[in-house]
Design an enzyme around this catalytic site. Structure first.
Site, mmCIF file in Angstrom:
data_model
loop_
_atom_site.group_PDB
_atom_site.id
_atom_site.type_symbol
_atom_site.label_atom_id
_atom_site.label_comp_id
_atom_site.label_asym_id
_atom_site.label_seq_id
_atom_site.Cartn_x
_atom_site.Cartn_y
_atom_site.Cartn_z
ATOM 1 N N ASP A 12 0.848 -1.316 -0.067
ATOM 2 C CA ASP A 12 -0.096 0.117 -0.068
ATOM 3 C C ASP A 12 0.879 1.412 -0.098
ATOM 4 O O ASP A 12 0.881 2.316 0.733
ATOM 5 C CB ASP A 12 -1.063 -0.282 1.204
ATOM 6 C CG ASP A 12 -2.149 -0.983 0.919
ATOM 7 O OD1 ASP A 12 -2.207 -1.577 -0.140
ATOM 8 O OD2 ASP A 12 -3.195 -0.863 1.810
ATOM 9 N N ASN A 44 -2.112 -4.959 -1.841
ATOM 10 C CA ASN A 44 -3.275 -5.050 -3.290
ATOM 11 C C ASN A 44 -3.366 -3.852 -3.943
ATOM 12 O O ASN A 44 -3.598 -3.803 -5.205
ATOM 13 C CB ASN A 44 -4.385 -5.392 -2.604
ATOM 14 C CG ASN A 44 -5.089 -4.379 -1.572
ATOM 15 O OD1 ASN A 44 -4.182 -3.658 -0.965
ATOM 16 N ND2 ASN A 44 -6.274 -3.998 -1.383
ATOM 17 N N HIS A 45 -2.560 -2.808 -3.466
ATOM 18 C CA HIS A 45 -2.746 -1.226 -4.034
ATOM 19 C C HIS A 45 -1.471 -1.436 -5.079
ATOM 20 O O HIS A 45 -1.423 -0.413 -5.801
ATOM 21 C CB HIS A 45 -2.608 -0.210 -3.342
ATOM 22 C CG HIS A 45 -4.006 -0.092 -2.526
ATOM 23 N ND1 HIS A 45 -5.049 0.598 -3.183
ATOM 24 C CD2 HIS A 45 -4.222 -0.559 -1.440
ATOM 25 C CE1 HIS A 45 -6.020 0.859 -2.292
ATOM 26 N NE2 HIS A 45 -5.761 0.101 -1.312
ATOM 27 N N HIS A 99 0.302 -8.948 3.207
ATOM 28 C CA HIS A 99 -0.749 -7.944 3.226
ATOM 29 C C HIS A 99 -2.342 -8.513 3.463
ATOM 30 O O HIS A 99 -2.573 -9.421 2.705
ATOM 31 C CB HIS A 99 -0.539 -7.131 2.037
ATOM 32 C CG HIS A 99 -1.315 -5.939 1.963
ATOM 33 N ND1 HIS A 99 -2.754 -5.839 1.524
ATOM 34 C CD2 HIS A 99 -1.064 -4.555 2.239
ATOM 35 C CE1 HIS A 99 -3.137 -4.522 1.555
ATOM 36 N NE2 HIS A 99 -2.202 -3.838 2.134
#
Length: 111
Positions: A12, A44-45, A99
């Site tokens: 992130d 995930n980003h 994550h």
């Protein structure tokens, strides 16, 4: 002290605030300067789809704002680097760092 401590950054890095590009540049620079002490994990980003789906808050839109001419090209180059980041790290063979936003949650540690 980066020479005496190892650091794990757990994803992130983008899709947050007005300094997304600067954050990525600092993290990449630290990794180059201290490769045995800085560990970058993919959240995930750090996936293209997430950056695009964030709309005006996302990394892709941010890059178009801060670099109107070259933003999309630089954004893609950064995402190509993200593609190489590991998804998890094992610290001292006892702590799994992963994550929380990755995947649909249908898999386990053995997978």
């Amino acid at each position: 002290d980066v020479l005496n401590t190892k650091y794990v950054f757990n994803g992130d890095f983008v899709d947050r605030g007005e300094h997304q590009l600067e954050v990525v540049c600092v993290l990449f620079a630290l990794k180059v300067l201290f490769p045995q002490h800085i560990f970058l994990l993919r959240g995930n980003h750090e996936f293209r789809g997430m950056s695009v789906s964030m709309g005006n808050e996302g990394f892709f839109a941010h890059m178009k704002r801060v670099m109107p001419t070259h933003g999309p090209t630089v954004c893609e180059a950064i995402h190509q680097a993200f593609d190489w980041l590991p998804l998890a790290a094992l610290v001292d063979e006892t702590v799994l760092v992963l994550h929380g936003g990755l995947g649909a949650g249908t898999w386990g540690i053995k997978d």
